[in-house]
Design an enzyme around this catalytic site. Structure first.
Site, PDB file in Angstrom:
ATOM      1  N   HIS A  82      81.607   4.608 106.698  1.00 54.16           N
ATOM      2  CA  HIS A  82      82.029   4.128 105.374  1.00 54.16           C
ATOM      3  C   HIS A  82      81.343   2.791 105.078  1.00 54.16           C
ATOM      4  O   HIS A  82      80.768   2.598 104.004  1.00 54.16           O
ATOM      5  CB  HIS A  82      83.548   3.979 105.337  1.00 54.16           C
ATOM      6  CG  HIS A  82      84.057   3.103 104.226  1.00 54.16           C
ATOM      7  ND1 HIS A  82      84.032   3.485 102.904  1.00 54.16           N
ATOM      8  CD2 HIS A  82      84.587   1.846 104.238  1.00 54.16           C
ATOM      9  CE1 HIS A  82      84.532   2.511 102.152  1.00 54.16           C
ATOM     10  NE2 HIS A  82      84.868   1.503 102.939  1.00 54.16           N
ATOM     11  N   ASP A 108      55.737  -3.927  84.247  1.00 54.67           N
ATOM     12  CA  ASP A 108      56.292  -3.104  85.331  1.00 54.67           C
ATOM     13  C   ASP A 108      56.537  -4.031  86.510  1.00 54.67           C
ATOM     14  O   ASP A 108      56.339  -5.238  86.418  1.00 54.67           O
ATOM     15  CB  ASP A 108      55.330  -1.974  85.732  1.00 54.67           C
ATOM     16  CG  ASP A 108      56.060  -0.812  86.394  1.00 54.67           C
ATOM     17  OD1 ASP A 108      56.885  -1.078  87.301  1.00 54.67           O
ATOM     18  OD2 ASP A 108      55.840   0.352  86.004  1.00 54.67           O
ATOM     19  N   TRP A 166      80.485  -1.135 111.839  1.00 53.80           N
ATOM     20  CA  TRP A 166      79.137  -1.295 111.276  1.00 53.80           C
ATOM     21  C   TRP A 166      78.376  -2.431 111.942  1.00 53.80           C
ATOM     22  O   TRP A 166      77.169  -2.523 111.845  1.00 53.80           O
ATOM     23  CB  TRP A 166      79.206  -1.529 109.765  1.00 53.80           C
ATOM     24  CG  TRP A 166      79.535  -2.923 109.336  1.00 53.80           C
ATOM     25  CD1 TRP A 166      80.753  -3.525 109.422  1.00 53.80           C
ATOM     26  CD2 TRP A 166      78.652  -3.900 108.781  1.00 53.80           C
ATOM     27  NE1 TRP A 166      80.677  -4.805 108.937  1.00 53.80           N
ATOM     28  CE2 TRP A 166      79.400  -5.070 108.531  1.00 53.80           C
ATOM     29  CE3 TRP A 166      77.289  -3.904 108.446  1.00 53.80           C
ATOM     30  CZ2 TRP A 166      78.846  -6.224 107.979  1.00 53.80           C
ATOM     31  CZ3 TRP A 166      76.749  -5.070 107.894  1.00 53.80           C
ATOM     32  CH2 TRP A 166      77.525  -6.208 107.673  1.00 53.80           C
ATOM     33  N   SER A 200      62.729  -0.444 103.860  1.00 49.14           N
ATOM     34  CA  SER A 200      62.899  -0.193 102.434  1.00 49.14           C
ATOM     35  C   SER A 200      63.337  -1.468 101.708  1.00 49.14           C
ATOM     36  O   SER A 200      62.789  -1.827 100.667  1.00 49.14           O
ATOM     37  CB  SER A 200      63.915   0.930 102.241  1.00 49.14           C
ATOM     38  OG  SER A 200      64.410   0.927 100.932  1.00 49.14           O
ATOM     39  N   SER A 201      64.331  -2.155 102.281  1.00 44.24           N
ATOM     40  CA  SER A 201      64.818  -3.380 101.642  1.00 44.24           C
ATOM     41  C   SER A 201      63.739  -4.444 101.597  1.00 44.24           C
ATOM     42  O   SER A 201      63.598  -5.162 100.605  1.00 44.24           O
ATOM     43  CB  SER A 201      66.001  -3.963 102.411  1.00 44.24           C
ATOM     44  OG  SER A 201      67.101  -3.145 102.282  1.00 44.24           O
ATOM     45  N   HIS A 261      75.826 -12.556 107.953  1.00 43.08           N
ATOM     46  CA  HIS A 261      76.435 -13.385 106.927  1.00 43.08           C
ATOM     47  C   HIS A 261      75.572 -13.477 105.667  1.00 43.08           C
ATOM     48  O   HIS A 261      76.064 -13.203 104.580  1.00 43.08           O
ATOM     49  CB  HIS A 261      76.875 -14.760 107.424  1.00 43.08           C
ATOM     50  CG  HIS A 261      77.833 -15.353 106.446  1.00 43.08           C
ATOM     51  ND1 HIS A 261      79.132 -14.910 106.333  1.00 43.08           N
ATOM     52  CD2 HIS A 261      77.650 -16.227 105.447  1.00 43.08           C
ATOM     53  CE1 HIS A 261      79.710 -15.523 105.321  1.00 43.08           C
ATOM     54  NE2 HIS A 261      78.825 -16.335 104.769  1.00 43.08           N
ATOM     55  N   GLU A 292      73.628 -11.276 104.782  1.00 38.18           N
ATOM     56  CA  GLU A 292      73.687  -9.915 104.246  1.00 38.18           C
ATOM     57  C   GLU A 292      74.841  -9.746 103.258  1.00 38.18           C
ATOM     58  O   GLU A 292      74.698  -9.097 102.226  1.00 38.18           O
ATOM     59  CB  GLU A 292      73.808  -8.904 105.397  1.00 38.18           C
ATOM     60  CG  GLU A 292      74.185  -7.481 105.002  1.00 38.18           C
ATOM     61  CD  GLU A 292      73.130  -6.774 104.171  1.00 38.18           C
ATOM     62  OE1 GLU A 292      71.948  -7.157 104.269  1.00 38.18           O
ATOM     63  OE2 GLU A 292      73.491  -5.841 103.441  1.00 38.18           O
ATOM     64  N   TYR A 336      75.955 -11.984 101.418  1.00 41.58           N
ATOM     65  CA  TYR A 336      75.560 -12.689 100.199  1.00 41.58           C
ATOM     66  C   TYR A 336      74.495 -11.922  99.439  1.00 41.58           C
ATOM     67  O   TYR A 336      74.346 -12.100  98.227  1.00 41.58           O
ATOM     68  CB  TYR A 336      75.107 -14.119 100.530  1.00 41.58           C
ATOM     69  CG  TYR A 336      76.278 -14.993 100.936  1.00 41.58           C
ATOM     70  CD1 TYR A 336      77.550 -14.445 101.063  1.00 41.58           C
ATOM     71  CD2 TYR A 336      76.140 -16.340 101.181  1.00 41.58           C
ATOM     72  CE1 TYR A 336      78.632 -15.207 101.432  1.00 41.58           C
ATOM     73  CE2 TYR A 336      77.226 -17.118 101.551  1.00 41.58           C
ATOM     74  CZ  TYR A 336      78.469 -16.547 101.678  1.00 41.58           C
ATOM     75  OH  TYR A 336      79.543 -17.308 102.040  1.00 41.58           O
ATOM     76  N   SER A 358      76.928 -13.703  85.228  1.00 41.39           N
ATOM     77  CA  SER A 358      76.428 -14.809  84.408  1.00 41.39           C
ATOM     78  C   SER A 358      75.634 -14.308  83.216  1.00 41.39           C
ATOM     79  O   SER A 358      75.390 -15.057  82.272  1.00 41.39           O
ATOM     80  CB  SER A 358      75.541 -15.731  85.254  1.00 41.39           C
ATOM     81  OG  SER A 358      76.225 -16.147  86.402  1.00 41.39           O
ATOM     82  N   HIS A 366      81.313 -18.186 112.176  1.00 38.01           N
ATOM     83  CA  HIS A 366      82.714 -18.129 111.744  1.00 38.01           C
ATOM     84  C   HIS A 366      83.242 -16.695 111.821  1.00 38.01           C
ATOM     85  O   HIS A 366      84.436 -16.479 111.677  1.00 38.01           O
ATOM     86  CB  HIS A 366      82.916 -18.743 110.344  1.00 38.01           C
ATOM     87  CG  HIS A 366      82.301 -17.971 109.228  1.00 38.01           C
ATOM     88  ND1 HIS A 366      81.711 -18.573 108.152  1.00 38.01           N
ATOM     89  CD2 HIS A 366      82.181 -16.656 108.998  1.00 38.01           C
ATOM     90  CE1 HIS A 366      81.264 -17.663 107.322  1.00 38.01           C
ATOM     91  NE2 HIS A 366      81.534 -16.489 107.812  1.00 38.01           N
ATOM     92  N   HIS A 367      82.344 -15.743 112.058  1.00 34.03           N
ATOM     93  CA  HIS A 367      82.793 -14.370 112.299  1.00 34.03           C
ATOM     94  C   HIS A 367      83.221 -14.197 113.755  1.00 34.03           C
ATOM     95  O   HIS A 367      83.644 -13.126 114.152  1.00 34.03           O
ATOM     96  CB  HIS A 367      81.675 -13.372 111.998  1.00 34.03           C
ATOM     97  CG  HIS A 367      81.250 -13.376 110.562  1.00 34.03           C
ATOM     98  ND1 HIS A 367      81.770 -12.507 109.634  1.00 34.03           N
ATOM     99  CD2 HIS A 367      80.376 -14.155 109.892  1.00 34.03           C
ATOM    100  CE1 HIS A 367      81.220 -12.745 108.458  1.00 34.03           C
ATOM    101  NE2 HIS A 367      80.370 -13.739 108.578  1.00 34.03           N
ATOM    102  N   THR A 398      80.704 -22.333  95.531  1.00 36.19           N
ATOM    103  CA  THR A 398      81.388 -21.158  94.987  1.00 36.19           C
ATOM    104  C   THR A 398      82.364 -21.588  93.909  1.00 36.19           C
ATOM    105  O   THR A 398      82.470 -20.949  92.851  1.00 36.19           O
ATOM    106  CB  THR A 398      82.126 -20.387  96.101  1.00 36.19           C
ATOM    107  OG1 THR A 398      81.240 -20.259  97.208  1.00 36.19           O
ATOM    108  CG2 THR A 398      82.551 -19.024  95.632  1.00 36.19           C
ATOM    109  N   LYS A 411      80.659 -22.286  90.663  1.00 35.33           N
ATOM    110  CA  LYS A 411      80.354 -21.074  89.904  1.00 35.33           C
ATOM    111  C   LYS A 411      81.568 -20.590  89.121  1.00 35.33           C
ATOM    112  O   LYS A 411      81.477 -20.253  87.943  1.00 35.33           O
ATOM    113  CB  LYS A 411      79.873 -19.971  90.840  1.00 35.33           C
ATOM    114  CG  LYS A 411      78.482 -20.241  91.333  1.00 35.33           C
ATOM    115  CD  LYS A 411      77.911 -19.047  92.033  1.00 35.33           C
ATOM    116  CE  LYS A 411      76.412 -19.120  92.064  1.00 35.33           C
ATOM    117  NZ  LYS A 411      75.783 -18.696  90.838  1.00 35.33           N
ATOM    118  N   ARG A 440      92.791  -4.454 112.434  1.00 33.11           N
ATOM    119  CA  ARG A 440      91.943  -3.539 111.675  1.00 33.11           C
ATOM    120  C   ARG A 440      91.400  -2.462 112.608  1.00 33.11           C
ATOM    121  O   ARG A 440      91.528  -2.551 113.817  1.00 33.11           O
ATOM    122  CB  ARG A 440      90.800  -4.320 111.024  1.00 33.11           C
ATOM    123  CG  ARG A 440      89.803  -4.863 112.013  1.00 33.11           C
ATOM    124  CD  ARG A 440      88.843  -5.839 111.391  1.00 33.11           C
ATOM    125  NE  ARG A 440      87.814  -5.179 110.614  1.00 33.11           N
ATOM    126  CZ  ARG A 440      86.596  -5.710 110.389  1.00 33.11           C
ATOM    127  NH1 ARG A 440      86.286  -6.888 110.894  1.00 33.11           N
ATOM    128  NH2 ARG A 440      85.700  -5.078 109.674  1.00 33.11           N
TER     129      ARG A 440
END
Lengths: 384, 175, 537
Positions: free
Chosen positions: C80, C109, C145, C172-173, C256, C258, C260, C271, C305-306, C331, C334, C453
């Site tokens: 998932h 293009d 994941w 690809s990315s 991390h 990622e 973002y 915006s 922090h993870h 943040t 924003k 979890r």
């Protein structure tokens, strides 16, 4: 010896009573240690700070949404920056953050201070049970999901979990600790990373194979505290709970003495000769608790993932090869060598060869397993 | 599309592809970098082999409790323990601790132990001059070995450390 | 063959319209076609990942194991996440980038059209390979994941395929990111200076740099997993002197930034939309740009922090706590800027605006829980519980996914020339906004009350809120079928009303794309526009 053990188990029951099912809560629990209370205080502080900021920001937003709308004929202003406002709303959050960081740092430093501990318990994570070793007294045992929960949690077991006391939060042998004692925990793991968490103690710590982590607690109130593994550790990650029973120091001493008797009894049981019938009967229970969740209760396995026991080439083949596989594990199969005592190990090894549709006919004695298995390291205490 | 744009695109792509490779190398370089960082900060509490002979002045005023913890990886069929669970040492004093490990199987086994000191930041002060954990150990079937760890605690160890834990975990590496 | 010849062929191509038939979609190098492909693929994967989420929520509807085995449950949580991150959210934003960046900066293009085509098909290949692991011996990866060793090394036959698919998705990315950067750097209309670019373009520029910086690191980490498993290396294996925690450091150095990658373009779309419906220029354009850059920079220095619970030395814990708390500042800027953009505007509430406002509110909620978790001592309680599940879903679903919906409603009329059904759009919004809160809000309670979890079954005191959450999940999931219907309906003609060139009132003041005819012609800005909207300063 026997009366002592009986007394100890009565004690355990007395501490466990009255908490058959916890009520659900909405908030973090305050817990029963000074650290957990500090953590709770910090949690409430930052929660209220967030609520306050939320009221201000959302208030402004909804005021604007209500009043500054075209359908009310409101004409759009045309401003698009204001250095003054932007500086203000950068500085205010900075100040709030500094005010939050100060108490957080204090609590953090307290958590790290394992000095002057009065006893040490080594916790080892296994797939999927906990091993506890009291380094000072030499008491050592495995703690895994209790039988009632384990039966009810099988796929389509037909047992309503609500009828099982402390469903999934109960173990066969709880961790027993004295209250008002600074206890140091050492954490490690045997296979993959696990994480040991009892919310009432106020923290969790990862157990990492090959490495040692440290934490401490001092429980202020006698009682039963429940927790779970919190790092995904494979299939039965959700089924390796933690139960801590905190008791008065005197009661704890009685419990320790009784544990030493239990160890002697287990050693004696491993030495005597068992009949095949007794082994099979014992093995059936061990199978249900340790093997059935993968290999299924009837030994059919799960096609493609978990091999069948019934008609298995390994089970019908050489007994020593089968025992070796069970001792060491393979791929997703955990190594049971150190997890099962010699009696249970021999019993289940014999059971699967003579049950679940197999009829090899031979059996293996606990004493034979004992010589294969890693001996339980005994502690040499040093009083120099 | 004009030739100028073509050139600029090529230049941009070249620079970015170089950046991609640099970042990949960075990921690989993290392995030794992490070891160096661990040595300085004690992130994972792993001790390093000390090559130089250390000659510290023994601080008889201080006593540190040194605790030896032994563990086994899953499926590692050894009996393994320190001959003493804990000892008291003076910083600067050379300490030797012996361990007993026996192969419980009827086959030859190779095994390697991983050292881990806690609290982590103290690891820089634990000077491990000899350790069986630096090499792979070979056990014949049923063999019992006496293994040794030799270490010195640097007397500059900050005052607040009263107890250090030296953990060793044996893993069967036969395959 | 030289690239020059290739581009000449491409030039010839300009004179024709799109190819006829299905082949058009296979060989296309047109940014609009590729954008469409990305978006449709992402929508399909959104449903695939959604079905997996519903399997999870169905199993968690009641205590006890009813539908799936624990192993399959773990595969579902793992797949998932991977499908939603790499198959749905990221490709959807790449789809927006393909469609919108050339239109917004006045380019004909993307800079590298052939590579654009390749990166899309590489994505499809990668995701299909990943999905195929579901049918392999031992099942799909079930280690989460994050693919933490040593657990991930217990994966069955699927491991090398899953890792190879990660490589494909990464390549690809990276190709997509290179293309976006080259386009933005080299193909802007003459007057489109960097500080006049629409914020969506800015956020994507920064995101593309993030991708280039992190994807190779992730590729490196999973390659080391592969060699640990098959070639006897011991990068992460304590038995050989490695450290499993090192993988976590490398993973989160990627992981991390990622997250973002998924949220910065979200900021960009929000915006873009909010000023149009507030009929006011965006408040604090330059502070928005700097805040985005600041968040991107901070994302590289907060990874651990993870991992507060892995047992880092105190100095490390404190550093990562302080650094993480700092993220709240840009943040916050924003969120305040969006509020100030709405302030004294003349707002209307079409579906894109509704989704955008819901984004600001609900993303702020995710931000609050983020602030709570940044504080290491309390994170020792929150870590790996449903509290964090609630947190990151608030920042992903009612934030990124809602903004993807908002962008869909916002730009679809421009792209197709057809108007969506506003009534149905609003119905879709209200169903989604209410159900997403029923789905995720109770998970805060569950986490605080002690539910870890990634567990397939739970103690009975967690039963009530899990049931509520599952009900919300099913309402949310089925509401998205309405979105699918609206999209198809709009493509096929919509309400029949012909939309104007600017679609939304005075939108031409907000961006170049609204100066083009509706639907947008197959080829646009063959010559760069000499005027750009003056709203950005």
């Amino acid at each position: 010896m026997k009366t002592k053990q009986l007394f100890a188990s009565l004690l355990l029951m007395a501490y466990g009573l009255g908490t058959a099912q916890a009520d659900y809560t909405l908030n973090l629990m305050e817990g029963v240690t000074s650290i957990s209370k500090d953590v709770y205080g910090l949690h409430m502080l930052v929660l209220w700070v967030c609520v306050f900021i939320g009221i201000v920001v959302f208030g402004a937003m909804f005021y604007s949404i209500y009043f500054h709308r075209k359908s009310r004929g409101y004409q759009a202003a045309n401003f698009h920056e204001s250095t003054k406002v932007e500086i203000i709303w950068t500085i205010i959050p900075t100040v709030i953050l500094i005010l939050l960081a100060i108490p957080a740092t204090k609590v953090m430093l307290q958590m790290d201070d394992t000095k002057d501990s009065e006893m040490t318990i080594k916790v080892t994570g296994w797939q999927w049970k906990w091993e506890y070793e009291y380094l000072d007294s030499g008491v050592r045992f495995f703690s895994s999901l209790d039988e009632a929960s384990n039966k009810a949690r099988q796929l389509d077991s037909g047992i309503d979990p609500r009828t099982v006391p402390n469903y999934l939060l109960n173990v066969d042998k709880p961790l027993v600790v004295p209250i008002n004692t600074k206890i140091r925990f050492l954490f490690t793991a045997a296979d993959v990373i696990h994480s040991w968490w009892v919310p009432d103690l106020g923290w969790k710590k990862d157990t990492i194979p090959g490495y040692i982590n440290e934490a401490w607690t001092s429980v202020e109130k006698a009682g039963t505290y429940r927790g779970q593994c919190t790092e995904l550790c494979g299939k039965d990650h959700g089924f390796m709970p933690i139960v801590v029973i905190a008791m008065e120091k005197a009661d704890y001493e009685v419990w320790v003495a009784a544990q030493k008797g239990v160890a002697v009894d287990a050693a004696n049981a491993a030495e005597k000769d068992w009949t095949q019938e007794d082994l099979i009967a014992q093995g059936e229970k061990v199978y249900a608790n340790n093997c059935a969740s993968c290999h299924m209760a009837d030994g059919a396995g799960l096609a493609g993932t978990f091999p069948a026991i019934t008609d298995s080439a390994v089970v019908k083949g050489d007994l020593n090869a089968q025992v070796e596989l069970m001792l060491k594990g393979k791929g997703m199969m955990p190594a049971f060598g150190q997890m099962l005592d010699p009696v249970d190990f021999a019993a289940v090894a014999t059971f699967i060869r003579n049950g679940l549709g197999n009829a090899v006919g031979d059996s293996i004695q606990p004493s034979a397993i004992k010589s294969l298995q890693a001996a339980i390291p005994t502690i040499v205490s040093d009083d120099e | 599309m004009n030739v100028d744009l073509e050139q600029r695109n090529k230049k941009t792509v070249r620079a970015l592809v170089i950046l991609v490779f640099v970042m990949f190398l960075f990921a690989v370089a993290l392995i030794p970098l992490y070891d160096i960082l661990c040595e300085i900060t004690g992130i994972n509490g792993k001790t390093k082999q000390e090559s130089a002979v250390l000659d510290y002045k023994i601080d008889t005023q201080r006593e540190i409790t040194l605790e030896f913890i032994t563990s086994l990886g899953a499926g590692t069929d050894l009996a393994f323990k320190a001959d003493k669970y804990e000892i008291k040492v003076h910083p600067g004093e050379v300490v030797t601790m012996s361990f007993t490990a026996s192969n419980k199987t009827d086959q030859r086994m190779t095994a390697k132990a991983n050292p881990s000191v806690t609290p982590g930041p103290s690891v820089g002060y634990v000077k491990n001059t000899e350790c069986f954990c630096f090499d792979t150990q070979v056990f014949e079937a049923g063999e019992t070995k006496h293994l040794e760890v030799q270490l010195v605690i640097n007397p500059t160890l900050p005052e607040h450390y009263k107890r250090l834990t030296f953990g060793l975990t044996f893993f069967d590496t036969t395959n | 063959m030289s690239a020059v010849t290739a581009e000449h062929e491409h030039d010839d191509h300009h004179d024709h319209g799109p190819e006829k038939g299905l082949l058009r979609w296979v060989i296309t190098t047109n940014h609009k076609d590729i954008g469409t492909l990305y978006l449709l693929f992402a929508l399909a994967m959104f449903f695939v990942g959604g079905i997996m989420a519903l399997v999870i929520r169905a199993e968690l509807f009641e205590p006890g194991m009813q539908f799936v085995s624990p192993q399959f449950f773990n595969s579902m949580t793992t797949m998932h996440a991977l499908v939603m991150v790499f198959g749905a959210v990221m490709p959807a934003f790449v789809g927006f980038a393909n469609w919108q960046i050339p239109l917004m900066i006045g380019a004909p293009d993307m800079a590298l059209p052939r590579m654009n085509n390749m990166s899309f098909w590489m994505l499809v290949g990668g995701v299909l390979l990943l999905a195929s692991t579901l049918f392999m011996e031992g099942g799909a990866p079930a280690s989460g994941w994050t693919l933490y060793p040593p657990l991930v090394l217990q994966t069955g036959a699927a491991l090398p395929f899953a890792i190879f698919s990660v490589h494909m998705l990464g390549i690809s990315s990276i190709m997509g990111a290179i293309n976006i950067i080259a386009t933005i750097f080299n193909m802007r209309a003459p007057k489109m200076t960097l500080m006049k670019m629409p914020l969506f373009v800015w956020t994507w520029l920064i995101t593309a740099f993030l991708l280039i910086a992190i994807m190779p690191v992730f590729a490196g980490a999973v390659t080391m997993l592969l060699t640990d498993r098959f070639f006897d290396t011991s990068f992460f294996n304590a038995a050989g002197g490695g450290d499993p925690v090192l993988y976590q450091h490398i993973f989160w150095f990627f992981g991390h930034p990622e997250v973002y990658v998924m949220i910065l373009p979200t900021f960009g779309v929000a915006s873009t939309i909010i000023p149009v419906f507030a009929r006011k220029p965006l408040f604090g354009y330059s502070s928005m740009v700097y805040a985005t850059a600041a968040i991107a920079f901070l994302s590289f220095i907060v990874w651990a922090h993870h991992m507060f619970t892995v047992g880092m030395p105190m100095a490390g814990e404190l550093y990562f706590m302080y650094a993480t708390m700092l993220i709240a500042i840009p943040t916050g800027v924003k969120i305040f800027n969006w509020t100030a953009t709405m302030w004294r505007g003349s707002m209307t509430f079409e579906t894109p605006m509704l989704f955008s406002i819901a984004f600001v509110v609900l993303f702020t909620m995710g931000g609050f829980t983020g602030l709570m978790m940044s504080m290491a001592p309390i994170d020792f309680q929150y870590h790996d519980t449903y509290f964090i599940v609630a947190h990151f879903h608030y920042t992903l679903v009612p934030a990124s996914v809602f903004i993807l919906m908002a962008g869909g409603y916002f730009w679809l009329p421009k792209w197709t020339g057809n108007m969506y059904d506003e009534k149905l759009g609003k119905l879709h919004f209200w169903l989604s906004a209410v159900s997403v809160n029923i789905l995720f809000f109770p998970q805060h309670f569950l986490g605080l009350a002690g539910m870890p979890r990634r567990i397939p079954d739970y103690a009975v005191q967690f039963a009530d809120w899990n049931m509520v959450s599952s009900v919300g999940a099913f309402i949310f999931g089925f509401s998205q079928l309405l979105f699918l219907y609206i999209v198809i309906h709009t493509i096929k003609g919509g309400t029949g009303e012909k939309v104007s060139d600017e679609v939304w009132e005075d939108a031409h003041k907000h961006g170049l794309e609204w100066t083009l005819p509706s639907p947008v012609p197959y080829h646009t800005f063959a010559t760069p526009p000499d005027k750009i909207p003056t709203e950005h300063f």
